[in-house]
Design a protein around this motif. Structure first.
Motif, PDB file in Angstrom:
ATOM      1  N   GLY A  84       0.848  -1.284  -0.199  1.00 40.32           N
ATOM      2  CA  GLY A  84       0.058   0.051  -0.017  1.00 40.32           C
ATOM      3  C   GLY A  84       0.848   1.359   0.077  1.00 40.32           C
ATOM      4  O   GLY A  84       0.298   2.430  -0.156  1.00 40.32           O
ATOM      5  N   TYR A  85       2.049   1.238   0.113  1.00 36.34           N
ATOM      6  CA  TYR A  85       2.861   2.232   0.029  1.00 36.34           C
ATOM      7  C   TYR A  85       2.598   3.065  -1.675  1.00 36.34           C
ATOM      8  O   TYR A  85       2.495   2.260  -2.287  1.00 36.34           O
ATOM      9  N   ARG A  86       2.638   4.277  -1.363  1.00 38.69           N
ATOM     10  CA  ARG A  86       2.646   5.008  -2.907  1.00 38.69           C
ATOM     11  C   ARG A  86       3.791   6.036  -3.140  1.00 38.69           C
ATOM     12  O   ARG A  86       3.430   6.903  -4.055  1.00 38.69           O
ATOM     13  N   HIS A  87       4.720   6.226  -2.474  1.00 39.05           N
ATOM     14  CA  HIS A  87       5.721   7.089  -2.334  1.00 39.05           C
ATOM     15  C   HIS A  87       7.020   6.297  -1.954  1.00 39.05           C
ATOM     16  O   HIS A  87       7.217   5.720  -1.079  1.00 39.05           O
ATOM     17  N   ILE A  88       7.996   6.375  -3.351  1.00 35.37           N
ATOM     18  CA  ILE A  88       9.085   5.649  -3.204  1.00 35.37           C
ATOM     19  C   ILE A  88      10.171   6.780  -3.433  1.00 35.37           C
ATOM     20  O   ILE A  88      10.192   7.624  -4.159  1.00 35.37           O
TER      21      ILE A  88
END
Length: 275
Positions: free
Chosen positions: A47-51
């Motif tokens: 569910g992370y959406r920032h790398i």
């Protein structure tokens, strides 16, 4: 303090109008290859959406491969990379980053540290933004005089300053100065590369809440509406580190954590330079 959070409380609106997710996976010190690919793939699955990556990390190709393999649409992922100021032209290096990442643009492009002074690279950063290579531009490891010097010559102002930040490095004066200038602070090394996880005061709060020490430290930054970049290469820890939006710290918890600061609330971005 105006935080400009989105309705769901999981992102913040930058001064240029773009939205940035509060939680990111950082990949500093993760080697090119399967280790980076797995960490990014797992984060996106969870569910992370920032790398957050950088030219100096030398793992942009692996980040890009994981993004492509994830099946998550590009416009749902917020991607940050950083200009290595050992290079000569930020616009040229942005193009090279895009080639390695396999994308048409990054959401955020940052000067990684103020080597050679705070202003010389900004023209190239602005050109990279104007060319569509980066939607937002910002800086990292800049102190207040460096920010002010840059703002004085900038046509497009920096929208973030990414610095080492945690309860143990609670740079209160730097945070206040950034907020006053419309710059969002991003907290890297929020776990102190693991050093802070064994502190008994953090552990006490974590035990009472039924949370991990890492979750408490990450939540401390979230409570301040800061962007926070925990790093892990272990799926279970990446998962745990992402479970920070379903609990809150009390005012007493925050005061206890604030008291752990070892910087005297400095306005400095670093205790010592590596460049």
């Amino acid at each position: 303090m105006a935080t400009n959070l989105t309705v769901d409380g999981r992102a913040r609106v930058l001064a240029d109008g773009n939205e940035i997710p509060l939680l990111a996976l950082g990949v500093w010190q993760v080697p090119e290859g399967p280790e980076t690919e797995n960490a990014v793939r797992w984060a996106l699955e969870l569910g992370y959406r920032h790398i957050d990556t950088a030219q100096a990390y030398r793992n942009e190709r692996s980040v890009g491969k994981a993004l492509a393999d994830s099946g998550v649409p590009r416009d749902e992922i917020y991607l940050t990379t950083k200009f290595n100021p050992g290079g000569k032209d930020a616009e040229v290096e942005a193009q090279r980053s895009l080639e390695r990442l396999g994308v048409d643009y990054v959401d955020l492009y940052i000067i990684h540290w103020p080597q050679g002074g705070p202003t010389w690279a900004w023209d190239g950063m602005q050109r990279a933004q104007a060319a569509g290579y980066a939607r937002s531009i910002g800086v990292s490891n800049f102190n207040v005089p460096e920010l002010d010097a840059l703002i004085a010559v900038a046509d497009s102002r920096p929208v973030v300053n990414q610095v080492q930040f945690s309860p143990f490095e609670f740079r209160r004066e730097l945070l206040d100065a950034c907020e006053e200038r419309g710059i969002v602070l991003e907290a890297y090394s929020p776990l102190g590369t693991g050093r802070h996880l064994d502190d008994p005061r953090v552990g006490e709060i974590a035990a009472r809440l039924g949370r991990t020490p890492a979750q408490v430290l990450i939540r401390w930054a979230i409570e301040r509406s800061l962007i926070v970049l925990p790093k892990s290469t272990h799926r279970e820890r990446i998962d745990e580190n992402g479970q920070v939006f379903d609990f809150a710290l009390t005012g007493e918890d925050m005061a206890t954590l604030d008291s752990l600061d070892q910087t005297d609330g400095t306005a400095a971005a670093r205790e010592s330079k590596w460049w």
